[in-house]
Design a protein around this motif. Structure first.
Motif, PDB file in Angstrom:
ATOM      1  N   UNK A 113       1.920   8.647  10.246  1.00 17.61           N
ATOM      2  CA  UNK A 113       1.890   9.951   9.514  1.00 17.61           C
ATOM      3  C   UNK A 113       2.277  11.165  10.715  1.00 17.61           C
ATOM      4  N   UNK A 114       2.291  12.404  10.254  1.00 17.36           N
ATOM      5  CA  UNK A 114       2.767  13.261  11.182  1.00 17.36           C
ATOM      6  C   UNK A 114       1.813  13.491  12.386  1.00 17.36           C
ATOM      7  N   UNK A 115       0.575  12.921  12.280  1.00 16.93           N
ATOM      8  CA  UNK A 115      -0.277  13.092  13.559  1.00 16.93           C
ATOM      9  C   UNK A 115      -0.441  11.906  14.240  1.00 16.93           C
ATOM     10  N   UNK A 116       0.377  10.910  13.646  1.00 15.38           N
ATOM     11  CA  UNK A 116       0.456   9.492  14.600  1.00 15.38           C
ATOM     12  C   UNK A 116      -0.704   8.583  13.875  1.00 15.38           C
ATOM     13  N   UNK A 117      -1.136   8.934  12.868  1.00 18.24           N
ATOM     14  CA  UNK A 117      -2.072   7.967  12.462  1.00 18.24           C
ATOM     15  C   UNK A 117      -1.234   6.725  11.820  1.00 18.24           C
ATOM     16  N   UNK A 118      -1.978   5.592  11.658  1.00 19.50           N
ATOM     17  CA  UNK A 118      -1.086   4.227  11.510  1.00 19.50           C
ATOM     18  C   UNK A 118      -1.672   4.273   9.793  1.00 19.50           C
ATOM     19  N   UNK A 119      -0.324   4.031   9.093  1.00 22.65           N
ATOM     20  CA  UNK A 119      -0.604   3.741   7.582  1.00 22.65           C
ATOM     21  C   UNK A 119       0.069   2.602   7.132  1.00 22.65           C
ATOM     22  N   UNK A 120      -0.806   1.489   6.760  1.00 22.95           N
ATOM     23  CA  UNK A 120      -0.346   0.252   6.411  1.00 22.95           C
ATOM     24  C   UNK A 120      -0.197   0.388   4.686  1.00 22.95           C
ATOM     25  N   UNK A 121       0.991   0.440   4.087  1.00 18.14           N
ATOM     26  CA  UNK A 121       1.138   0.659   2.781  1.00 18.14           C
ATOM     27  C   UNK A 121       1.570  -0.933   2.173  1.00 18.14           C
ATOM     28  N   UNK A 122       0.767  -1.042   1.274  1.00 21.11           N
ATOM     29  CA  UNK A 122       0.925  -2.862   0.682  1.00 21.11           C
ATOM     30  C   UNK A 122       1.134  -2.632  -0.682  1.00 21.11           C
ATOM     31  N   UNK A 123       1.588  -3.626  -1.307  1.00 24.63           N
ATOM     32  CA  UNK A 123       1.768  -4.046  -2.769  1.00 24.63           C
ATOM     33  C   UNK A 123       0.360  -4.089  -3.360  1.00 24.63           C
ATOM     34  N   UNK A 124       0.029  -3.693  -4.363  1.00 25.54           N
ATOM     35  CA  UNK A 124      -1.391  -3.879  -5.188  1.00 25.54           C
ATOM     36  C   UNK A 124      -1.526  -5.221  -5.714  1.00 25.54           C
ATOM     37  N   UNK A 125      -2.888  -5.734  -5.545  1.00 21.38           N
ATOM     38  CA  UNK A 125      -3.392  -6.930  -6.052  1.00 21.38           C
ATOM     39  C   UNK A 125      -4.670  -6.897  -6.589  1.00 21.38           C
ATOM     40  N   UNK A 126      -5.196  -5.704  -7.265  1.00 19.23           N
ATOM     41  CA  UNK A 126      -6.404  -5.580  -7.798  1.00 19.23           C
ATOM     42  C   UNK A 126      -6.423  -6.380  -8.792  1.00 19.23           C
ATOM     43  N   UNK A 127      -7.775  -6.968  -9.009  1.00 14.87           N
ATOM     44  CA  UNK A 127      -8.498  -8.135  -9.697  1.00 14.87           C
ATOM     45  C   UNK A 127      -9.208  -7.957 -10.789  1.00 14.87           C
TER      46      UNK A 127
END
Length: 130
Positions: A113-127
């Motif tokens: 993100x703009x502050x350098x935080x790490x975002x892991x964006x994943x496909x959903x698999x809610x159960x």
């Protein structure tokens, strides 16, 4: 009882949701305004912005709390329904997402993100219901 009066209606279906939900996750930012606007542009719902604090809402009611502090020390692990569309959105926002890596149970990409935080964006698999 009228057609619009539902005060006596009780849903007999047992609640299938898990017992717990995450109420708040926090990130610190050197520039709270910039980070707040960034997450709002991603689709996080604006809840409050005051002084050195910003609160945004995610699906399920979890609040992202952004406060003043050191930049780039956080990470978020997010799930989305349409991974390709969200990847395109990050590209449009001039971030630098990795390529999408196909996998099981998630396909994913990583982006700062703009502050350098790490975002892991994943496909959903809610159960079930969440």
């Amino acid at each position: 009882m009228t057609a619009t009066d539902t005060s006596t209606h009780v849903d007999p279906t047992p609640d299938q949701r898990p017992t717990f939900a995450i109420g708040h996750v926090s990130l610190t930012a050197a520039d709270v305004d910039t980070l707040y606007r960034f997450y709002n542009r991603l689709g996080f719902r604006s809840v409050a912005r005051m002084g050195g604090l910003g609160i945004l809402e995610m699906r399920g009611g979890t609040h992202l709390v952004v406060t003043e502090g050191p930049a780039g020390q956080g990470s978020l692990d997010l799930m989305v329904d349409d991974l390709e569309a969200i990847h395109r959105l990050f590209v449009e926002l001039d971030t630098e997402p990795t390529d999408i890596v196909e996998g099981f149970p998630h396909s994913r990409f990583v982006v700062p993100d703009p502050e350098g935080n790490r975002l892991v964006v994943q496909s959903s698999h809610v159960a079930g219901p969440v």
